[in-house]
Write a protein that holds these residues in place. Structure first.
Motif, mmCIF file in Angstrom:
data_model
loop_
_atom_site.group_PDB
_atom_site.id
_atom_site.type_symbol
_atom_site.label_atom_id
_atom_site.label_comp_id
_atom_site.label_asym_id
_atom_site.label_seq_id
_atom_site.Cartn_x
_atom_site.Cartn_y
_atom_site.Cartn_z
ATOM 1 N N GLU A 106 33.040 45.135 -3.547
ATOM 2 C CA GLU A 106 31.979 44.709 -2.638
ATOM 3 C C GLU A 106 30.777 45.637 -2.748
ATOM 4 O O GLU A 106 29.629 45.198 -2.769
ATOM 5 C CB GLU A 106 32.501 44.689 -1.205
ATOM 6 C CG GLU A 106 31.484 44.217 -0.176
ATOM 7 C CD GLU A 106 32.047 44.193 1.225
ATOM 8 O OE1 GLU A 106 31.262 43.960 2.165
ATOM 9 O OE2 GLU A 106 33.268 44.415 1.395
ATOM 10 N N LYS A 107 31.039 46.931 -2.830
ATOM 11 C CA LYS A 107 29.960 47.916 -3.015
ATOM 12 C C LYS A 107 29.278 47.705 -4.357
ATOM 13 O O LYS A 107 28.049 47.739 -4.462
ATOM 14 C CB LYS A 107 30.545 49.325 -2.936
ATOM 15 C CG LYS A 107 29.553 50.451 -3.202
ATOM 16 C CD LYS A 107 28.743 50.788 -1.988
ATOM 17 C CE LYS A 107 27.959 52.073 -2.202
ATOM 18 N NZ LYS A 107 27.143 52.439 -1.026
ATOM 19 N N ALA A 108 30.073 47.470 -5.397
ATOM 20 C CA ALA A 108 29.531 47.306 -6.752
ATOM 21 C C ALA A 108 28.640 46.081 -6.874
ATOM 22 O O ALA A 108 27.728 46.040 -7.708
ATOM 23 C CB ALA A 108 30.676 47.214 -7.757
ATOM 24 N N ALA A 109 28.876 45.074 -6.034
ATOM 25 C CA ALA A 109 28.093 43.841 -6.099
ATOM 26 C C ALA A 109 26.616 44.084 -5.810
ATOM 27 O O ALA A 109 25.757 43.288 -6.199
ATOM 28 C CB ALA A 109 28.653 42.817 -5.114
ATOM 29 N N GLY A 110 26.318 45.198 -5.156
ATOM 30 C CA GLY A 110 24.928 45.519 -4.853
ATOM 31 C C GLY A 110 24.213 46.270 -5.958
ATOM 32 O O GLY A 110 23.050 46.655 -5.799
ATOM 33 N N TYR A 111 24.889 46.483 -7.074
ATOM 34 C CA TYR A 111 24.323 47.232 -8.197
ATOM 35 C C TYR A 111 24.405 46.403 -9.470
ATOM 36 O O TYR A 111 25.242 45.508 -9.604
ATOM 37 C CB TYR A 111 25.078 48.553 -8.404
ATOM 38 C CG TYR A 111 24.940 49.523 -7.260
ATOM 39 C CD1 TYR A 111 24.053 50.596 -7.327
ATOM 40 C CD2 TYR A 111 25.706 49.375 -6.107
ATOM 41 C CE1 TYR A 111 23.933 51.491 -6.279
ATOM 42 C CE2 TYR A 111 25.588 50.262 -5.048
ATOM 43 C CZ TYR A 111 24.700 51.314 -5.143
ATOM 44 O OH TYR A 111 24.577 52.198 -4.099
ATOM 45 N N LYS A 112 23.549 46.731 -10.409
ATOM 46 C CA LYS A 112 23.539 46.041 -11.695
ATOM 47 C C LYS A 112 24.456 46.767 -12.684
ATOM 48 O O LYS A 112 24.453 47.986 -12.766
ATOM 49 C CB LYS A 112 22.106 46.007 -12.243
ATOM 50 C CG LYS A 112 21.943 45.250 -13.550
ATOM 51 C CD LYS A 112 20.494 45.286 -14.009
ATOM 52 C CE LYS A 112 20.320 44.573 -15.340
ATOM 53 N NZ LYS A 112 18.907 44.634 -15.810
#
Length: 238
Positions: free
Chosen positions: A47-53
């Motif tokens: 979920e955290k990673a979804a905010g990063y490219k």
């Protein structure tokens, strides 16, 4: 152009890992995070990673060693340059750019820091730890959190599947024995962070002993201003 691999057993290091990745001025990069603790929730990290490219998160059983996790990450890497990021240290915005300048201008296969800053959080003490050379080609020892290498050396050279500390030093030792071309960067843009509890670290040597064997700079509140040095490359790509 660079794949960063961060292995962790601690949810508390989540923000540090993502911040180290996102602050890099080198734009062509991906991050592979490998969770190595069965109690960690993969979905929370994803979920955290979804905010990063360009961030991917995997989870391996905690019975797997650090070496197993790193080798898994290398096999998943999309790019030809692979960088190992420790979950609890500090990497300045210019960390990757400094290393990539070496890859762009030399025939180096393995780049890292033989001399680096070390910060003791409890005492707010900044020191310099020397393992090897600085800004020099040769067969130098390297700080484990600063290993950046061409993927071409794998699988001929892998991280060993051993328990406890020594995974990184064993990897560098194999590189030296196999005449991998090694180049050290400057002491800047990376800080090895020591917590007050030495059990937090894989490397169990006491903070007191580490301080005794280091060059003392002094007590500082903001270590980043003393350890950051700008590096730029025109057309940041290779």
């Amino acid at each position: 152009m660079v794949t960063l691999i961060a292995c962790t057993i601690r949810d508390s290091m989540m923000n540090n890992i993502f911040e180290n990745f996102s602050r890099q001025t080198w734009e062509e990069k991906e991050l592979i995070i490998i969770l190595n603790n069965d109690k960690m929730e993969l979905s929370k990290w994803q979920e955290k990673a979804a905010g990063y490219k360009n961030v991917t998160v995997y989870q391996l059983p905690q019975e797997k060693t650090l070496g197993n996790c790193l080798n898994f990450g290398i096999e998943k890497a999309k790019f030809d340059i692979v960088a190992k990021f420790d979950d609890d240290d500090y990497y300045s915005p210019y960390y990757l750019t400094e290393a990539m300048r070496i890859f762009n201008t030399t025939n180096a296969q393995l780049v890292g820091k033989g001399k680096s800053f070390m910060y003791f959080e409890e005492k707010k003490l900044l020191t310099i730890r020397r393992l090897g050379t600085e800004n020099k080609a040769g067969k130098s020892s390297l700080k484990g959190g600063t290993l950046i290498f061409r993927k071409e050396i794998y699988p001929n050279i892998k991280f060993p599947s051993k328990r406890g500390s020594g995974t990184d030093s064993a990897f560098v030792g194999m590189c030296i024995r196999k005449n991998i071309r090694i180049y050290t960067t400057s002491r800047y843009n990376y800080v090895y962070i020591r917590k007050s509890n030495r059990n937090f670290h894989t490397f169990k040597r006491s903070n007191r002993l580490l301080r005794q064997k280091s060059q003392i700079i002094g007590k500082v509140k903001n270590y980043k201003q003393f350890t950051t040095k700008e590096f730029h490359i025109e057309n940041d790509s290779t």
